[in-house]
Design a protein around this motif. Structure first.
Motif, PDB file in Angstrom:
ATOM      1  N   ARG A  25      35.764  41.468   1.812  1.00 44.64           N
ATOM      2  CA  ARG A  25      37.181  41.169   2.012  1.00 44.64           C
ATOM      3  C   ARG A  25      37.424  39.709   1.687  1.00 44.64           C
ATOM      4  NH1 ARG A  25      38.634  38.846   6.789  1.00 44.64           N
ATOM      5  NH2 ARG A  25      40.650  39.877   6.824  1.00 44.64           N
ATOM      6  N   ILE A  26      38.655  39.371   1.370  1.00 40.97           N
ATOM      7  CA  ILE A  26      38.982  38.042   0.861  1.00 40.97           C
ATOM      8  C   ILE A  26      40.122  37.433   1.673  1.00 40.97           C
ATOM      9  CG2 ILE A  26      39.653  36.708  -1.170  1.00 40.97           C
ATOM     10  CD1 ILE A  26      38.664  39.087  -2.873  1.00 40.97           C
ATOM     11  N   MET A  27      39.917  36.212   2.109  1.00 37.75           N
ATOM     12  CA  MET A  27      40.958  35.419   2.750  1.00 37.75           C
ATOM     13  C   MET A  27      41.526  34.447   1.725  1.00 37.75           C
ATOM     14  SD  MET A  27      40.605  32.764   5.989  1.00 37.75           S
ATOM     15  CE  MET A  27      39.720  31.487   5.097  1.00 37.75           C
ATOM     16  N   ALA A  43      39.667  35.233   7.909  1.00 40.17           N
ATOM     17  CA  ALA A  43      38.262  35.603   8.087  1.00 40.17           C
ATOM     18  C   ALA A  43      37.785  35.142   9.460  1.00 40.17           C
ATOM     19  CB  ALA A  43      37.417  34.960   6.990  1.00 40.17           C
ATOM     20  N   GLU A  44      36.590  35.572   9.826  1.00 39.55           N
ATOM     21  CA  GLU A  44      35.994  35.117  11.082  1.00 39.55           C
ATOM     22  C   GLU A  44      35.928  33.595  11.076  1.00 39.55           C
ATOM     23  OE1 GLU A  44      31.979  35.694  13.822  1.00 39.55           O
ATOM     24  OE2 GLU A  44      32.088  36.581  11.820  1.00 39.55           O
ATOM     25  N   LEU A  49      33.750  27.352   8.648  1.00 35.47           N
ATOM     26  CA  LEU A  49      35.058  27.648   8.075  1.00 35.47           C
ATOM     27  C   LEU A  49      36.132  26.786   8.729  1.00 35.47           C
ATOM     28  CD1 LEU A  49      36.925  29.187   6.215  1.00 35.47           C
ATOM     29  CD2 LEU A  49      36.959  31.065   7.872  1.00 35.47           C
ATOM     30  N   GLN A  50      36.048  26.605  10.033  1.00 31.58           N
ATOM     31  CA  GLN A  50      37.025  25.756  10.717  1.00 31.58           C
ATOM     32  C   GLN A  50      37.002  24.339  10.159  1.00 31.58           C
ATOM     33  OE1 GLN A  50      36.655  25.607  15.007  1.00 31.58           O
ATOM     34  NE2 GLN A  50      37.931  23.768  15.136  1.00 31.58           N
ATOM     35  N   SER A  51      35.817  23.810   9.949  1.00 33.58           N
ATOM     36  CA  SER A  51      35.697  22.466   9.390  1.00 33.58           C
ATOM     37  C   SER A  51      36.311  22.388   7.998  1.00 33.58           C
ATOM     38  CB  SER A  51      34.220  22.059   9.346  1.00 33.58           C
ATOM     39  OG  SER A  51      34.064  20.793   8.760  1.00 33.58           O
ATOM     40  N   ALA A  52      36.071  23.417   7.181  1.00 35.84           N
ATOM     41  CA  ALA A  52      36.624  23.434   5.824  1.00 35.84           C
ATOM     42  C   ALA A  52      38.146  23.502   5.853  1.00 35.84           C
ATOM     43  CB  ALA A  52      36.047  24.604   5.038  1.00 35.84           C
ATOM     44  N   LEU A  53      38.695  24.309   6.751  1.00 37.84           N
ATOM     45  CA  LEU A  53      40.147  24.400   6.876  1.00 37.84           C
ATOM     46  C   LEU A  53      40.739  23.078   7.344  1.00 37.84           C
ATOM     47  CD1 LEU A  53      40.498  27.935   8.518  1.00 37.84           C
ATOM     48  CD2 LEU A  53      41.217  27.298   6.209  1.00 37.84           C
ATOM     49  N   LEU A  68      46.564  47.356   9.163  1.00 42.68           N
ATOM     50  CA  LEU A  68      45.142  47.684   9.047  1.00 42.68           C
ATOM     51  C   LEU A  68      44.327  46.566   8.420  1.00 42.68           C
ATOM     52  CD1 LEU A  68      45.253  51.396   7.799  1.00 42.68           C
ATOM     53  CD2 LEU A  68      45.123  50.538  10.149  1.00 42.68           C
ATOM     54  N   HIS A  69      44.960  45.705   7.673  1.00 42.73           N
ATOM     55  CA  HIS A  69      44.230  44.740   6.849  1.00 42.73           C
ATOM     56  C   HIS A  69      44.618  43.312   7.211  1.00 42.73           C
ATOM     57  CE1 HIS A  69      42.139  43.666   2.990  1.00 42.73           C
ATOM     58  NE2 HIS A  69      42.855  42.575   3.196  1.00 42.73           N
ATOM     59  N   GLY A  70      43.616  42.528   7.609  1.00 42.69           N
ATOM     60  CA  GLY A  70      43.837  41.098   7.761  1.00 42.69           C
ATOM     61  C   GLY A  70      44.270  40.623   9.128  1.00 42.69           C
ATOM     62  N   HIS A  71      43.965  41.379  10.180  1.00 44.21           N
ATOM     63  CA  HIS A  71      44.363  40.956  11.522  1.00 44.21           C
ATOM     64  C   HIS A  71      43.186  40.789  12.490  1.00 44.21           C
ATOM     65  CE1 HIS A  71      43.565  44.808  13.550  1.00 44.21           C
ATOM     66  NE2 HIS A  71      43.909  45.358  12.386  1.00 44.21           N
ATOM     67  N   LEU A  72      41.976  41.128  12.053  1.00 46.24           N
ATOM     68  CA  LEU A  72      40.856  41.254  12.978  1.00 46.24           C
ATOM     69  C   LEU A  72      40.538  39.975  13.743  1.00 46.24           C
ATOM     70  CD1 LEU A  72      38.298  43.477  11.017  1.00 46.24           C
ATOM     71  CD2 LEU A  72      39.741  44.115  12.951  1.00 46.24           C
ATOM     72  N   TYR A  73      40.727  38.822  13.130  1.00 44.92           N
ATOM     73  CA  TYR A  73      40.302  37.566  13.762  1.00 44.92           C
ATOM     74  C   TYR A  73      41.472  36.683  14.155  1.00 44.92           C
ATOM     75  CZ  TYR A  73      35.924  39.137  11.732  1.00 44.92           C
ATOM     76  OH  TYR A  73      34.820  39.896  11.390  1.00 44.92           O
ATOM     77  N   MET A  74      42.657  37.249  14.228  1.00 43.73           N
ATOM     78  CA  MET A  74      43.826  36.442  14.545  1.00 43.73           C
ATOM     79  C   MET A  74      43.711  35.753  15.900  1.00 43.73           C
ATOM     80  SD  MET A  74      47.232  38.395  13.159  1.00 43.73           S
ATOM     81  CE  MET A  74      47.912  37.919  11.567  1.00 43.73           C
TER      82      MET A  74
END
Length: 226
Positions: A25-27, A43-44, A49-53, A68-74
């Protein structure tokens, strides 16, 4: 970790297994003209990833493609970025009652990201409405499950199944999605709205990114509908 895809647009790819198949999957991360970040299909949120953001800017909006798509880690983004707004696709608030959403998305972009991003609600499916986005500065369309694009880099089993589902080396929804479209005319109009945008790159929900020739790829992938 985050790969730049043109003017103020980055992607991050992570593995995802579905029904035993590795589909990935792609963010997508967009830095708005205002300076804040618009994160699609988060993404998780690992420390890396937090540092990169954080190097790119402040996370302001977190958006899904659908219920269904793109909410898992909100919830992770809400915890780390309490000022970020969580955006909901149709049906997502009922699916995620644990989350407090700030806005329900539709066809009209919010004025705060409208200078950079347009959006279309893809309707006509029996039980799923999906949001497609275009980032105008980088000429990038961002899709979810209406945009599978499995290529040669996927495992053999995934490639074989993708071929049967008609999403191997072509972009579009898998066969079972096509068979559950309730209103083909509405679905066709939605895809035509996407094709009316000026874009060259396509970020699919699953599979391989198309960095150039994206509009032609969408036209060819949806020739069964158009």
């Amino acid at each position: 970790m985050l790969k730049q895809r043109g003017d103020r647009c980055w992607t991050y790819e992570e593995p995802l297994r579905f029904l035993g198949l590795e589909i990935g999957r792609i963010m997508t991360v967009i830095r708005l003209s205002s300076g804040g970040l618009f994160v699609q299909s988060p993404a998780e949120l690992t420390p890396e990833l937090q540092s990169a953001l954080d190097e790119l800017g402040d996370v302001r909006f977190v958006a899904p493609a659908s219920k269904l798509h793109g909410h898992l880690y909100m919830e992770q983004y809400r915890a780390v970025y309490p000022n970020a707004e969580l955006l909901a696709a149709p049906g997502l608030p009922a699916r995620r009652p644990d989350l407090q959403f700030d806005q329900l998305l539709g066809d009209t972009p919010d004025p705060r990201w409208a200078p950079d991003i347009d959006q279309v609600a893809i309707v006509g499916h029996r039980w799923l409405t999906e949001l497609a986005y275009v980032h105008r500065p980088s000429r990038t369309v961002i899709l979810g499950d209406v945009g599978f694009h499995i290529g040669e880099g996927s495992p053999l089993t995934t490639r074989l199944v993708a071929r049967a589902l008609r999403v191997y080396k072509q972009i579009g929804p898998p066969l079972e999605f096509r068979l559950t479209i309730a209103n083909e005319a509405s679905f066709r109009r939605s895809i035509q709205d996407v094709l009316a945008w000026e874009f060259d790159r396509v970020v699919p929900g699953h599979g391989e990114i198309i960095d150039t020739g994206g509009k032609r790829a969408v036209l060819e992938g949806y020739d069964w509908l158009l």
